[in-house]
Scaffold this active site. Structure first.
Site, PDB file in Angstrom:
ATOM      1  N   ASN A 176       0.837  -1.221   0.049  1.00  0.00           N
ATOM      2  CA  ASN A 176      -0.152   0.067  -0.105  1.00  0.00           C
ATOM      3  C   ASN A 176       0.884   1.029   0.160  1.00  0.00           C
ATOM      4  OD1 ASN A 176      -1.914   1.983   0.433  1.00  0.00           O
ATOM      5  ND2 ASN A 176      -2.426   1.475   2.454  1.00  0.00           N
TER       6      ASN A 176
ATOM      7  N   LYS B 225       0.133   4.144  -0.569  1.00  0.00           N
ATOM      8  CA  LYS B 225      -0.812   5.295  -0.010  1.00  0.00           C
ATOM      9  C   LYS B 225      -0.424   6.673  -0.884  1.00  0.00           C
ATOM     10  CE  LYS B 225      -0.365   3.468   4.590  1.00  0.00           C
ATOM     11  NZ  LYS B 225      -0.339   3.611   6.033  1.00  0.00           N
TER      12      LYS B 225
ATOM     13  N   GLY C 139       1.815   2.425  10.774  1.00  0.00           N
ATOM     14  CA  GLY C 139       2.777   3.676  10.646  1.00  0.00           C
ATOM     15  C   GLY C 139       3.497   4.123  11.886  1.00  0.00           C
TER      16      GLY C 139
END
Ligand code: PGA
Length: 261
Positions: A9, A11, A172
């Protein structure tokens, strides 16, 4: 045996040219690895580049979001038909979308139906907040999210569905869930809820990923858990070497497991 998946991912990172370079580097490193489904999920603008870059390889492409309607007056949105031919997978209900863009269990469910109806593969994200985890509510919260996401979905469609358990406090933050915590929720909660809804056989066939601060160091332990079939990888997937090493570790474990069965 369920085939493992490493979904990247990216992002809201990388301009198309940068995404192409990253996809090229990953392709060069994992092109030979057919025992793991590598799925690269770039921002929309880089989908076409990444699609072209990995064409003819074992690597698949995913979108990070989608709208449920076919077309219409939804300024700024992208529909499933627009993704066809460019992406095979779509991430749905990522906690960042739930948190910052008002995504709800209801919109997640609508998106899931749209993606399934068009023959793409949804990666549905579920996961609890730190407060919910501290309060001991993880099982209830995650189970309810799985049920809401799958409302109205026939068991025959489950082969298309991937579920990613991502505790919000681990995303994260550099603080991954322990392998035991991840296993407990992926197993008892996610697979358990699937069994409750669709029976054991279907529950055993669905791929369940873990996501949240996975990296080259912790992926081995996570991938040894019986109910974890892969990872949804954020930060570490932006580094070609690290992501590729995670794919290689997973392939090696899969091979070792297969030979003991
Ligand atoms: P992370 O992100 O690996 O950077 O924690 C995971 C995700 O949000 O899917």
């Amino acid at each position: 045996m369920r085939k493992p998946m490493m979904a990247a991912n990216w992002k809201m990172n990388l301009i198309p040219a940068e995404a192409t370079l990253l996809a090229q580097a990953i392709r060069a490193a994992v092109a030979e690895v057919s025992s793991v489904d590598s799925v690269l999920c770039p921002p929309y603008l880089a989908l076409a580049n990444v699609h072209h870059t990995v064409q003819g390889s074992t690597i698949a492409v995913g979108a990070q979001n989608v709208h449920w309607a076919e077309s219409g007056a939804y300024t700024g949105e992208i529909s499933v038909p627009m993704l066809k031919g460019l992406a095979e997978y779509v991430i749905i209900g990522h906690s960042e979308r739930r948190q910052y863009f008002a995504e709800t269990d209801e919109t997640v469910n609508k998106k899931l139906h749209a993606v399934l109806n068009h023959g793409l593969f949804p990666i549905v994200c579920v996961g609890e907040t730190l407060a919910q985890n501290d309060a001991g509510d993880t099982h209830a919260v995650v189970s309810a999210q799985v049920k809401a996401a799958l409302a109205g979905v026939e068991g025959s469609r489950l082969a298309q569905v991937v579920i990613a358990y991502e505790p919000i406090w681990a995303i994260g933050t550099g603080r991954a869930a322990t392998a035991a915590q991840a296993q407990a929720t992926c197993g008892k909660t996610v697979r358990g809820t699937l069994a409750e809804l669709y029976g054991d056989e279907i529950a055993q066939s669905v791929r369940v990923l873990y996501g949240g601060s996975t990296n080259a160091k912790n992926i081995g332990e996570i991938m040894q858990q019986p109910d974890i079939d892969g990872a949804l990888i954020g930060g570490a997937s932006l580094k070609a070497d690290e992501y590729s090493s995670m794919v290689q570790t997973t392939a090696a474990l899969y091979k070792a497991n297969a030979s003991t069965r």
